[in-house]
Design a protein around this motif. Structure first.
Motif, PDB file in Angstrom:
ATOM      1  N   MET A 155       0.820  -1.207   0.000  1.00 32.02           N
ATOM      2  CA  MET A 155       0.000   0.000   0.000  1.00 32.02           C
ATOM      3  C   MET A 155       0.855   1.260   0.000  1.00 32.02           C
ATOM      4  O   MET A 155       0.428   2.320  -0.472  1.00 32.02           O
ATOM      5  CB  MET A 155      -0.918   0.005   1.225  1.00 32.02           C
ATOM      6  CG  MET A 155      -2.047  -1.013   1.167  1.00 32.02           C
ATOM      7  SD  MET A 155      -3.289  -0.560  -0.061  1.00 32.02           S
ATOM      8  CE  MET A 155      -4.003   0.881   0.746  1.00 32.02           C
ATOM      9  N   ALA A 156       2.074   1.164   0.518  1.00 32.92           N
ATOM     10  CA  ALA A 156       2.965   2.326   0.544  1.00 32.92           C
ATOM     11  C   ALA A 156       3.235   2.831  -0.867  1.00 32.92           C
ATOM     12  O   ALA A 156       3.384   4.034  -1.092  1.00 32.92           O
ATOM     13  CB  ALA A 156       4.274   1.965   1.241  1.00 32.92           C
ATOM     14  N   ALA A 157       3.300   1.913  -1.827  1.00 36.46           N
ATOM     15  CA  ALA A 157       3.563   2.318  -3.209  1.00 36.46           C
ATOM     16  C   ALA A 157       2.438   3.171  -3.773  1.00 36.46           C
ATOM     17  O   ALA A 157       2.679   4.037  -4.630  1.00 36.46           O
ATOM     18  CB  ALA A 157       3.771   1.082  -4.089  1.00 36.46           C
ATOM     19  N   LEU A 158       1.206   2.948  -3.281  1.00 32.48           N
ATOM     20  CA  LEU A 158       0.077   3.722  -3.791  1.00 32.48           C
ATOM     21  C   LEU A 158       0.226   5.211  -3.465  1.00 32.48           C
ATOM     22  O   LEU A 158      -0.245   6.067  -4.217  1.00 32.48           O
ATOM     23  CB  LEU A 158      -1.228   3.187  -3.206  1.00 32.48           C
ATOM     24  CG  LEU A 158      -1.594   1.748  -3.585  1.00 32.48           C
ATOM     25  CD1 LEU A 158      -2.922   1.362  -2.965  1.00 32.48           C
ATOM     26  CD2 LEU A 158      -1.644   1.591  -5.107  1.00 32.48           C
ATOM     27  N   ILE A 159       0.860   5.510  -2.343  1.00 30.92           N
ATOM     28  CA  ILE A 159       1.082   6.905  -1.966  1.00 30.92           C
ATOM     29  C   ILE A 159       1.940   7.600  -3.019  1.00 30.92           C
ATOM     30  O   ILE A 159       1.668   8.727  -3.450  1.00 30.92           O
ATOM     31  CB  ILE A 159       1.761   6.989  -0.586  1.00 30.92           C
ATOM     32  CG1 ILE A 159       0.900   6.305   0.477  1.00 30.92           C
ATOM     33  CG2 ILE A 159       2.042   8.436  -0.196  1.00 30.92           C
ATOM     34  CD1 ILE A 159       1.574   6.206   1.835  1.00 30.92           C
ATOM     35  N   VAL A 160       2.992   6.896  -3.462  1.00 26.29           N
ATOM     36  CA  VAL A 160       3.893   7.468  -4.465  1.00 26.29           C
ATOM     37  C   VAL A 160       3.230   7.479  -5.836  1.00 26.29           C
ATOM     38  O   VAL A 160       3.386   8.432  -6.608  1.00 26.29           O
ATOM     39  CB  VAL A 160       5.218   6.685  -4.506  1.00 26.29           C
ATOM     40  CG1 VAL A 160       6.210   7.361  -5.448  1.00 26.29           C
ATOM     41  CG2 VAL A 160       5.827   6.608  -3.098  1.00 26.29           C
ATOM     42  N   PHE A 161       2.475   6.429  -6.152  1.00 29.29           N
ATOM     43  CA  PHE A 161       1.790   6.390  -7.443  1.00 29.29           C
ATOM     44  C   PHE A 161       0.744   7.506  -7.559  1.00 29.29           C
ATOM     45  O   PHE A 161       0.448   7.976  -8.662  1.00 29.29           O
ATOM     46  CB  PHE A 161       1.133   5.032  -7.663  1.00 29.29           C
ATOM     47  CG  PHE A 161       2.056   3.999  -8.241  1.00 29.29           C
ATOM     48  CD1 PHE A 161       2.668   4.205  -9.469  1.00 29.29           C
ATOM     49  CD2 PHE A 161       2.311   2.825  -7.552  1.00 29.29           C
ATOM     50  CE1 PHE A 161       3.529   3.250 -10.007  1.00 29.29           C
ATOM     51  CE2 PHE A 161       3.166   1.867  -8.087  1.00 29.29           C
ATOM     52  CZ  PHE A 161       3.775   2.074  -9.318  1.00 29.29           C
ATOM     53  N   ALA A 162       0.169   7.929  -6.424  1.00 27.37           N
ATOM     54  CA  ALA A 162      -0.783   9.044  -6.459  1.00 27.37           C
ATOM     55  C   ALA A 162      -0.094  10.323  -6.926  1.00 27.37           C
ATOM     56  O   ALA A 162      -0.659  11.114  -7.698  1.00 27.37           O
ATOM     57  CB  ALA A 162      -1.399   9.248  -5.075  1.00 27.37           C
ATOM     58  N   VAL A 163       1.151  10.513  -6.482  1.00 30.59           N
ATOM     59  CA  VAL A 163       1.928  11.674  -6.929  1.00 30.59           C
ATOM     60  C   VAL A 163       2.280  11.538  -8.406  1.00 30.59           C
ATOM     61  O   VAL A 163       2.266  12.519  -9.156  1.00 30.59           O
ATOM     62  CB  VAL A 163       3.199  11.817  -6.070  1.00 30.59           C
ATOM     63  CG1 VAL A 163       4.058  12.973  -6.569  1.00 30.59           C
ATOM     64  CG2 VAL A 163       2.827  12.047  -4.608  1.00 30.59           C
ATOM     65  N   VAL A 164       2.575  10.318  -8.832  1.00 29.26           N
ATOM     66  CA  VAL A 164       2.842  10.081 -10.259  1.00 29.26           C
ATOM     67  C   VAL A 164       1.622  10.462 -11.088  1.00 29.26           C
ATOM     68  O   VAL A 164       1.738  11.095 -12.152  1.00 29.26           O
ATOM     69  CB  VAL A 164       3.213   8.603 -10.499  1.00 29.26           C
ATOM     70  CG1 VAL A 164       3.295   8.309 -11.997  1.00 29.26           C
ATOM     71  CG2 VAL A 164       4.542   8.267  -9.828  1.00 29.26           C
ATOM     72  N   ALA A 165       0.429  10.084 -10.600  1.00 29.97           N
ATOM     73  CA  ALA A 165      -0.801  10.393 -11.327  1.00 29.97           C
ATOM     74  C   ALA A 165      -0.998  11.901 -11.484  1.00 29.97           C
ATOM     75  O   ALA A 165      -1.425  12.381 -12.548  1.00 29.97           O
ATOM     76  CB  ALA A 165      -1.995   9.776 -10.604  1.00 29.97           C
ATOM     77  N   ILE A 166      -0.674  12.652 -10.431  1.00 35.82           N
ATOM     78  CA  ILE A 166      -0.775  14.116 -10.517  1.00 35.82           C
ATOM     79  C   ILE A 166       0.180  14.645 -11.573  1.00 35.82           C
ATOM     80  O   ILE A 166      -0.169  15.524 -12.383  1.00 35.82           O
ATOM     81  CB  ILE A 166      -0.473  14.752  -9.146  1.00 35.82           C
ATOM     82  CG1 ILE A 166      -1.554  14.362  -8.129  1.00 35.82           C
ATOM     83  CG2 ILE A 166      -0.369  16.270  -9.261  1.00 35.82           C
ATOM     84  CD1 ILE A 166      -1.253  14.811  -6.715  1.00 35.82           C
ATOM     85  N   GLY A 167       1.399  14.111 -11.593  1.00 36.89           N
ATOM     86  CA  GLY A 167       2.381  14.549 -12.579  1.00 36.89           C
ATOM     87  C   GLY A 167       1.946  14.232 -13.999  1.00 36.89           C
ATOM     88  O   GLY A 167       2.097  15.056 -14.905  1.00 36.89           O
ATOM     89  N   VAL A 168       1.404  13.026 -14.191  1.00 35.97           N
ATOM     90  CA  VAL A 168       0.946  12.639 -15.531  1.00 35.97           C
ATOM     91  C   VAL A 168      -0.209  13.537 -15.975  1.00 35.97           C
ATOM     92  O   VAL A 168      -0.279  13.959 -17.137  1.00 35.97           O
ATOM     93  CB  VAL A 168       0.523  11.157 -15.547  1.00 35.97           C
ATOM     94  CG1 VAL A 168      -0.153  10.797 -16.869  1.00 35.97           C
ATOM     95  CG2 VAL A 168       1.737  10.256 -15.312  1.00 35.97           C
TER      96      VAL A 168
END
Length: 316
Positions: A155-168
């Protein structure tokens, strides 16, 4: 004196490109730190202060896999003179069950009556049952990660992937708004890689690894480089030597049995390596030109017209 960058009327989301780059970098750093702390909490495991030393079977399961646990038990039985391997590699009982034998030892001795070899005994139903229950005990104790904790770690990876989604989303919006996005893309890439790394979950908790290291330090006399004599140290020490330092200890301490039982071939055919004191050993030119265009001119990321046409500073 630093001048603030004021968002222009055409800036994506009303935020100037350079300002968004700084905001995004800070958000990414915060997400990565949060994810790291999250993972560390779930990966810590039981306190080492109250931890008892592992049994040889438990050490082998943590340090390697079920095959190593079986080798650990075979080492104890061999050191006790309870089994041997005939010319066809079949395990035979030559003496009664030694006193102090572990549950796995007793189960393997019972399996010798079913014409098993060092390889096939690993898949004997009774042996598999003992190994599975031991693994369950290790999960319950917190040394091995169970499925719930593995899921929580991911689940920790989802926190970082959320930031990736904002960047995309910012990249897409920047392209539609005819703003340069090259610097933002270069910032997103390492964030994606870190998020992918956070998806990986180890088998062991952090303290399980530390416990194994502590036990190795306490049992350095059983390391293969010390050429320990199993007849001197006894069956339990022989099993612990395999469990902590790997299958290579078997080949050095009892090469005759290792050859007769074809242990080396079994290790090689399984695709594994070996243990040695702590683990199974077993862009295009156009893109380049665009990048240099961004980096060679301060105005390109501060409201100029290079890097994809239009202001905004390569951050969309």
């Amino acid at each position: 004196m630093r001048t603030s960058i004021v968002a222009g009327p055409g800036d994506t989301w009303g935020i100037a490109g350079p300002d968004f780059l700084w905001l995004y970098a800070g958000l990414a750093a915060l997400a990565i730190i949060t994810a790291f702390i999250w993972r560390r909490g779930y990966l810590r495991g039981p306190s080492l202060r109250r931890a008892r030393d592992l049994t040889p079977t438990q050490a082998a399961l943590l340090n390697g896999d079920r095959r190593l646990a079986v080798y650990s038990s075979l080492a104890a039985l061999r050191a006790a003179g309870a089994i041997h391997s005939d010319s066809r590699g079949t395990l035979r009982q030559i003496d009664r069950t030694p006193p102090g034998a572990s549950e796995l030892d007793r189960t393997i001795i019972a399996a010798t009556g079913r014409s098993v070899t060092a390889r096939t005994v690993q898949s004997d139903p009774a042996v598999v049952d003992v190994l599975k229950r031991t693994e369950d005990q290790l999960r319950l104790a917190g040394w091995l990660l169970d499925e719930d904790r593995r899921r929580a770690v991911r689940m920790a990876a989802l926190i970082v992937f959320a930031v990736v989604a904002i960047g995309v989303a910012r990249v897409v919006a920047g392209i539609l708004n005819d703003r340069p996005i090259s610097f933002l893309v270069m910032l997103i890439v390492p964030v994606v890689l870190i998020a992918l790394l956070f998806l990986r979950v180890p088998r062991l908790t952090t303290n399980a690894k530390r416990l194994l290291s502590r036990m190795r330090m306490q049992a350095l006399h059983l390391a293969p480089r010390q050429s320990p004599s199993w007849s001197t140290y006894g069956p339990e020490a022989a099993a612990l030597s395999i469990g902590l330092f790997g299958a290579s200890a078997f080949f050095l301490a009892d090469p005759e049995f290792a050859e007769a039982a074809e242990l080396q071939r079994h290790v090689a055919s399984s695709g594994g390596g070996d243990f040695s004191g702590g683990g199974w050993s077993g862009g295009s030119s156009s893109d380049s030109g665009s990048s240099s265009s961004c980096s060679s001119s301060s105005s390109s990321c501060g409201g100029g017209s290079s890097c994809g046409g239009g202001g905004g500073g390569c951050g969309g």
